[in-house]
Design a protein around this motif. Structure first.
Motif, PDB file in Angstrom:
ATOM      1  N   HIS A 131     -18.483 -52.127  81.479  1.00 26.58           N
ATOM      2  CA  HIS A 131     -18.726 -53.244  82.386  1.00 26.58           C
ATOM      3  C   HIS A 131     -17.479 -54.108  82.551  1.00 26.58           C
ATOM      4  O   HIS A 131     -17.467 -55.291  82.191  1.00 26.58           O
ATOM      5  CB  HIS A 131     -19.908 -54.071  81.874  1.00 26.58           C
ATOM      6  CG  HIS A 131     -21.153 -53.251  81.803  1.00 26.58           C
ATOM      7  ND1 HIS A 131     -21.521 -52.547  80.695  1.00 26.58           N
ATOM      8  CD2 HIS A 131     -22.077 -52.999  82.748  1.00 26.58           C
ATOM      9  CE1 HIS A 131     -22.638 -51.894  80.955  1.00 26.58           C
ATOM     10  NE2 HIS A 131     -22.995 -52.140  82.179  1.00 26.58           N
ATOM     11  N   PRO A 132     -16.407 -53.531  83.108  1.00 23.45           N
ATOM     12  CA  PRO A 132     -15.160 -54.286  83.219  1.00 23.45           C
ATOM     13  C   PRO A 132     -15.273 -55.539  84.068  1.00 23.45           C
ATOM     14  O   PRO A 132     -14.522 -56.498  83.846  1.00 23.45           O
ATOM     15  CB  PRO A 132     -14.181 -53.281  83.827  1.00 23.45           C
ATOM     16  CG  PRO A 132     -14.970 -52.125  84.276  1.00 23.45           C
ATOM     17  CD  PRO A 132     -16.284 -52.151  83.581  1.00 23.45           C
ATOM     18  N   VAL A 133     -16.176 -55.563  85.034  1.00 23.73           N
ATOM     19  CA  VAL A 133     -16.303 -56.772  85.851  1.00 23.73           C
ATOM     20  C   VAL A 133     -16.864 -57.912  85.002  1.00 23.73           C
ATOM     21  O   VAL A 133     -16.363 -59.041  85.028  1.00 23.73           O
ATOM     22  CB  VAL A 133     -17.176 -56.514  87.098  1.00 23.73           C
ATOM     23  CG1 VAL A 133     -17.492 -57.818  87.815  1.00 23.73           C
ATOM     24  CG2 VAL A 133     -16.451 -55.563  88.058  1.00 23.73           C
ATOM     25  N   ALA A 134     -17.882 -57.595  84.211  1.00 24.44           N
ATOM     26  CA  ALA A 134     -18.426 -58.610  83.300  1.00 24.44           C
ATOM     27  C   ALA A 134     -17.330 -59.044  82.330  1.00 24.44           C
ATOM     28  O   ALA A 134     -17.163 -60.242  82.049  1.00 24.44           O
ATOM     29  CB  ALA A 134     -19.626 -58.046  82.542  1.00 24.44           C
ATOM     30  N   ARG A 141     -15.132 -58.911  92.865  1.00 27.98           N
ATOM     31  CA  ARG A 141     -14.524 -58.006  91.873  1.00 27.98           C
ATOM     32  C   ARG A 141     -15.308 -56.694  91.805  1.00 27.98           C
ATOM     33  O   ARG A 141     -16.529 -56.695  91.863  1.00 27.98           O
ATOM     34  CB  ARG A 141     -14.567 -58.634  90.482  1.00 27.98           C
ATOM     35  CG  ARG A 141     -13.842 -59.923  90.422  1.00 27.98           C
ATOM     36  CD  ARG A 141     -14.105 -60.631  89.114  1.00 27.98           C
ATOM     37  NE  ARG A 141     -13.805 -62.027  89.296  1.00 27.98           N
ATOM     38  CZ  ARG A 141     -13.654 -62.895  88.316  1.00 27.98           C
ATOM     39  NH1 ARG A 141     -13.769 -62.516  87.063  1.00 27.98           N
ATOM     40  NH2 ARG A 141     -13.373 -64.149  88.577  1.00 27.98           N
ATOM     41  N   LEU A 142     -14.573 -55.621  91.611  1.00 29.45           N
ATOM     42  CA  LEU A 142     -15.219 -54.323  91.396  1.00 29.45           C
ATOM     43  C   LEU A 142     -14.448 -53.602  90.315  1.00 29.45           C
ATOM     44  O   LEU A 142     -13.318 -53.965  89.991  1.00 29.45           O
ATOM     45  CB  LEU A 142     -15.201 -53.503  92.688  1.00 29.45           C
ATOM     46  CG  LEU A 142     -15.975 -54.088  93.885  1.00 29.45           C
ATOM     47  CD1 LEU A 142     -15.768 -53.224  95.107  1.00 29.45           C
ATOM     48  CD2 LEU A 142     -17.460 -54.190  93.572  1.00 29.45           C
ATOM     49  N   CYS A 143     -15.039 -52.550  89.769  1.00 26.48           N
ATOM     50  CA  CYS A 143     -14.304 -51.713  88.818  1.00 26.48           C
ATOM     51  C   CYS A 143     -13.938 -50.407  89.508  1.00 26.48           C
ATOM     52  O   CYS A 143     -14.299 -50.178  90.659  1.00 26.48           O
ATOM     53  CB  CYS A 143     -15.114 -51.480  87.549  1.00 26.48           C
ATOM     54  SG  CYS A 143     -16.494 -50.360  87.785  1.00 26.48           S
ATOM     55  N   VAL A 144     -13.241 -49.565  88.798  1.00 27.74           N
ATOM     56  CA  VAL A 144     -12.753 -48.321  89.405  1.00 27.74           C
ATOM     57  C   VAL A 144     -13.898 -47.502  89.995  1.00 27.74           C
ATOM     58  O   VAL A 144     -13.767 -46.902  91.066  1.00 27.74           O
ATOM     59  CB  VAL A 144     -11.937 -47.501  88.365  1.00 27.74           C
ATOM     60  CG1 VAL A 144     -12.758 -47.130  87.142  1.00 27.74           C
ATOM     61  CG2 VAL A 144     -11.336 -46.259  89.000  1.00 27.74           C
ATOM     62  N   MET A 145     -15.049 -47.510  89.340  1.00 24.66           N
ATOM     63  CA  MET A 145     -16.160 -46.692  89.839  1.00 24.66           C
ATOM     64  C   MET A 145     -16.715 -47.270  91.144  1.00 24.66           C
ATOM     65  O   MET A 145     -16.865 -46.576  92.135  1.00 24.66           O
ATOM     66  CB  MET A 145     -17.247 -46.591  88.778  1.00 24.66           C
ATOM     67  CG  MET A 145     -16.771 -45.804  87.572  1.00 24.66           C
ATOM     68  SD  MET A 145     -17.965 -45.784  86.251  1.00 24.66           S
ATOM     69  CE  MET A 145     -19.212 -44.721  86.903  1.00 24.66           C
ATOM     70  N   GLY A 160     -22.876 -49.457  87.618  1.00 19.62           N
ATOM     71  CA  GLY A 160     -23.202 -50.222  86.405  1.00 19.62           C
ATOM     72  C   GLY A 160     -24.329 -51.224  86.582  1.00 19.62           C
ATOM     73  O   GLY A 160     -24.794 -51.502  87.687  1.00 19.62           O
ATOM     74  N   SER A 161     -24.751 -51.807  85.452  1.00 23.37           N
ATOM     75  CA  SER A 161     -25.916 -52.692  85.479  1.00 23.37           C
ATOM     76  C   SER A 161     -25.570 -54.146  85.803  1.00 23.37           C
ATOM     77  O   SER A 161     -26.448 -54.993  85.794  1.00 23.37           O
ATOM     78  CB  SER A 161     -26.631 -52.628  84.128  1.00 23.37           C
ATOM     79  OG  SER A 161     -25.787 -53.086  83.100  1.00 23.37           O
ATOM     80  N   VAL A 162     -24.296 -54.434  86.091  1.00 18.26           N
ATOM     81  CA  VAL A 162     -23.934 -55.809  86.468  1.00 18.26           C
ATOM     82  C   VAL A 162     -24.522 -56.154  87.845  1.00 18.26           C
ATOM     83  O   VAL A 162     -24.815 -57.303  88.154  1.00 18.26           O
ATOM     84  CB  VAL A 162     -22.397 -55.990  86.458  1.00 18.26           C
ATOM     85  CG1 VAL A 162     -21.993 -57.334  87.042  1.00 18.26           C
ATOM     86  CG2 VAL A 162     -21.883 -55.874  85.029  1.00 18.26           C
ATOM     87  N   GLY A 163     -24.712 -55.119  88.677  1.00 20.62           N
ATOM     88  CA  GLY A 163     -25.302 -55.352  89.995  1.00 20.62           C
ATOM     89  C   GLY A 163     -24.299 -55.881  90.988  1.00 20.62           C
ATOM     90  O   GLY A 163     -24.634 -56.709  91.850  1.00 20.62           O
TER      91      GLY A 163
END
Ligand code: SF4
Ligand code: SF4
Ligand code: FES
Length: 770
Positions: free
Chosen positions: A393-396, A260-264, A230-233
């Motif tokens: 963008h679940p982290v955002a 924090r991270l997301c599933v991907m 994702g684009s959160v970086g």
């Protein structure tokens, strides 16, 4: 003057709100902990951190006890040590802690504590069998026979990722025939498999299933990289053993995601070892793709391009650059197209980020998010527009949910109720593509009611009257009917937004048409100008959209109308700089965008399309069938990618490229943060770095490029030609990276653009959207 207490006979100052544990850490006194989790409220469950406070009957948990003026604290008295040992034994008795076979051995707090206390015997009966299990194949493995009921997983889920998937009442131990207590079973309907609980678990009760048996913690080397999705970086930590990537986890110290991270990001790293990896060039012959050498494939590509340039002109060729690869990749590809082939037909991130970048360049003079993601923590109000912010963008989203919990107002405008709307004071069911209309009606109300920031508008902007006129078509009654809400709800949203300062707008494009994305971004920018929210902490406009380097691909000039650094292709002075550097004459008119190139290919106006890292015909794309038809219409299609996919299957030549971390390179996140991923893995077969492929094609077309690595592409190309990146060298990117502009090597980077409403173009320009 700061208050003071006494710790182990020495005076220690502290600030209000600190716990005894905080004070101990600041003053270098070690207190062991187990259930304590940074960023989450203390639970005081494990009581490993107990300390003795003179005058108190009970020992107190240091992690949950506020420091007090004049306290006399003993952190390692005999009473404390006996109690800790007893508590540790009780924890050990909670299940079967069989260290030799446990996956977590070497990375287990319980094991560390048992060693520290030299615990050889446990004087309490062990809890027996019937441990609940939960199968979340293939990602999370739960072994509650090792659970010490510390609650960290629940805190991680509830307070850090704010997914609320592990309710206290869920999976109580008494339901399983045991004594009072609970097991942290996640509700499968709420769990998004982010794995934050796995990262938080201090023992071997929660593990990544795929990583089991692949390596002990002490066997691994760890390097930091940036997530390729994702684009959160998000910064990720690669855990490597014998040259293979065993698992990925987060680093609490790293910005912007703080672990924090997301599933991907956490679990889908193994695409690098996928059976679908492309490992050799392929050439279509008699309708079938066959293996070929690099010489053969590159000669064919260059020969075809030369033939088309000579016969039909350079504008008969188009290129789609990757938004999910590196800056160096995007930079060299657009250079190949502009300086060697001679066309501006180059595009990237069209269905996610590029239209928004172009819109913000028009309004603010810089095509990028104005503020850092962390600014949501300083916002009094957060307006989330578009479903992309939550979905992709679940982290955002976790930072937004935390901010809302801490008291920030939250208005969510997205089609359906979801995880974010539960935290919102207002949810407006705005359909995808209707975002600009929604933002326009808010502006109409704000202007009609005189709620806008008149001083800001007057001193910092142009075009207010034109904007005001354009909003006449957005009467609240009419637009409210279209959204299926009362006009009063729209009025309430507009008034709340105008009343709260600073307010941030987060726009997530979702799967919109490019023009709809552009209009929504324009409207969001207008709204923030109107409210005087641009250039302030906790304000601005944050874009969330597209793959990991969607912003970087735009910055690198992989856009049909913009050169690297965001200057227009029609700007003769800007062209001159690049022409001098690249020893060429650059094309002047804007090229075709992605959709335009695909349609031109279908109509025969474009004779060749070079698609790099973009699966145009992916089944999941809303227009997949049309894209597949365009690719099959007869033009020459070159597909360069990591994995075999729907687009490579339709190509005439397939070029296998290195994947994430098989070559070093930078990406730029949605908050303008340039970060570096190292070369940590060997590429399979004959996959080659993108910079090498473009260099080889350029050479066959008569241009010799000197760069022999991605680092050289950056330092001798990008940093020299893009003033906003002039101060970014690879040597400065070892940590969290730098947010552009970074004009020189001593500049610390820029968290916030247009500070205090000072715009590089003088004044910001309201640009009506519809
Ligand atoms: S994987 Fe994420 S959402 Fe699921 S229980 Fe763990 S922390 Fe909660
Ligand atoms: S699963 Fe792990 S983190 Fe959760 S309560 Fe048990 S030991 Fe603690
Ligand atoms: S670490 Fe303080 S009670 Fe567990």
């Amino acid at each position: 003057m700061n208050p003071k207490l006494t710790m182990n006979g020495r005076e220690a100052s502290f600030t209000q709100g600190q716990t005894i544990l905080d004070v101990a850490r600041v003053h270098g006194v070690r207190i062991p902990t187990l259930c304590h989790l940074e960023e989450a409220r203390p639970t005081g469950l494990c009581r490993i951190c107990v300390v003795e406070v003179e005058g108190e009957d009970q020992l107190l948990p240091a992690c949950a006890t506020p420091a007090g003026e004049g306290m006399n604290v003993h952190t390692a008295s005999e009473r404390v040590m006996v109690s800790r040992r007893t508590n540790l034994e009780l924890l050990m008795a909670t299940g079967y802690h069989s260290c030799p076979a446990c996956e977590a051995a070497g990375d287990c707090r319980l094991q560390d504590l048992a060693y520290e206390f030299q615990l050889e015997e446990i004087h309490y009966p062990r809890v027996k069998g019937d441990f609940p299990t939960q199968d979340q194949k293939p990602l999370i493995y739960r072994d509650f026979s090792k659970c010490v009921l510390c609650g960290r997983c629940m805190a991680a889920c509830d307070e850090i990722q704010v997914n609320l998937s592990i309710p206290y009442s869920f999976g109580r131990r008494e339901d399983h025939g045991g004594p009072a207590g609970w097991y942290p079973l996640a509700d499968p309907d709420l769990c998004v498999l982010c794995g934050e609980c796995v990262q938080a678990c201090p023992v071997g009760a929660l593990l990544e299933r795929k990583a089991r048996g692949r390596g002990r913690t002490w066997e691994m080397t760890r390097v930091l990289a940036t997530c390729p999705f994702g684009s959160v970086g998000c910064r990720v930590r690669l855990n490597l053993k014998d040259g293979r990537l065993v698992k990925v986890d987060g680093d609490k110290e790293a910005a912007p995601n703080r672990g924090r991270l997301c599933v991907m990001g956490r679990f889908l790293y193994d695409f690098v070892e996928s059976e679908d990896r492309l490992t050799t060039p392929l050439i279509r012959e008699d309708g079938e793709l066959r293996e070929a050498s690099w010489e053969e494939a590159l000669d064919l590509v260059a020969g075809k391009l030369r033939e088309i340039i000579d016969r039909d002109g350079p504008d008969a060729i188009g290129g789609i650059a990757p938004a999910g690869s590196s800056n160096e990749d995007a930079f060299q590809m657009q250079k190949l197209f502009r300086a060697v082939i001679g066309t501006n037909n180059i595009d990237a991130a069209r269905r996610s980020h590029a239209p928004a970048v172009e819109a913000l360049a028009e309004v603010f003079g810089a095509g990028a998010s104005t503020n850092a993601l962390a600014d949501v923590e300083q916002a009094a109000m957060i307006l989330v527009v578009g479903s992309g912010a939550r979905e992709a963008h679940p982290v955002a989203a976790s930072f937004i949910k935390q901010a809302a919990r801490s008291g920030a107002g939250l208005i969510v405008a997205e089609p359906a109720a979801g995880t974010l709307t539960e935290f919102a004071g207002l949810h407006l069911p705005v359909k995808e593509g209707d975002e600009a209309a929604f933002l326009n009606v808010l502006m109409r109300i704000v202007i009609d009611e005189g709620l806008y920031d008149q001083a800001y508008v007057q001193s910092k902007t142009t075009g207010f009257e034109v904007l005001k006129k354009s909003l006449e078509a957005y009467a609240p009654d009419r637009v409210a009917r279209r959204f299926g809400v009362e006009a009063a709800v729209l009025e309430k949203a507009a008034r709340q937004l105008a009343a709260a300062k600073p307010a941030v707008v987060v726009y997530g494009a979702g799967k919109c048409e490019p023009e709809k994305i552009r209009q929504a971004a324009l409207a969001a920018a207008n709204l923030q100008l109107l409210l005087g929210n641009v250039g302030v902490a906790g304000g601005g406009l944050t874009l969330l959209g597209g793959p990991c380097n969607a912003q970087g691909a735009c910055d690198m000039g992989a856009l049909p109308g913009f050169l690297p650094g965001g200057r227009k292709v029609g700007d003769a002075e800007a062209r001159g700089i690049f022409e001098k550097a690249w020893q060429c004459i650059l094309p002047q008119g804007p090229g075709l965008d992605t959709t335009g190139m695909a349609e031109a290919l279908a109509e025969g106006r474009l004779k060749a399309l070079y698609v790099s890292g973009e699966n145009l015909a992916a089944r999941a794309n809303p227009n997949a069938a049309r894209m597949a038809a365009c690719l099959q219409a007869g033009g020459f299609v070159i597909a360069q990618d990591v994995l075999d996919n729907e687009t490579t299957k339709l190509a005439h030549v397939v070029l296998p490229v290195t994947a994430w971390c098989e070559e070093e390179g930078t990406v730029t996140s949605a908050e303008r943060r340039v970060s570096l991923s190292p070369k940590a893995l060997q590429a399979p077969g004959q996959a080659r770095p993108a910079w090498w492929i473009y260099k080889e094609i350029a050479s066959r077309l008569g241009k010799t490029w000197p760069e022999a690595s991605a680092r050289q592409v950056w330092e001798e190309g990008v940093a020299r030609l893009v003033p906003a990146l002039a101060g970014v060298g690879y040597g400065r990117l070892a940590g969290d990276g730098l947010q552009w502009p970074v004009p020189d090597a001593s500049h610390p980077g820029t968290a916030r653009l247009h500070e205090n409403g000072v715009f590089s173009k003088g004044k910001a320009a309201f640009t009506p959207a519809g």
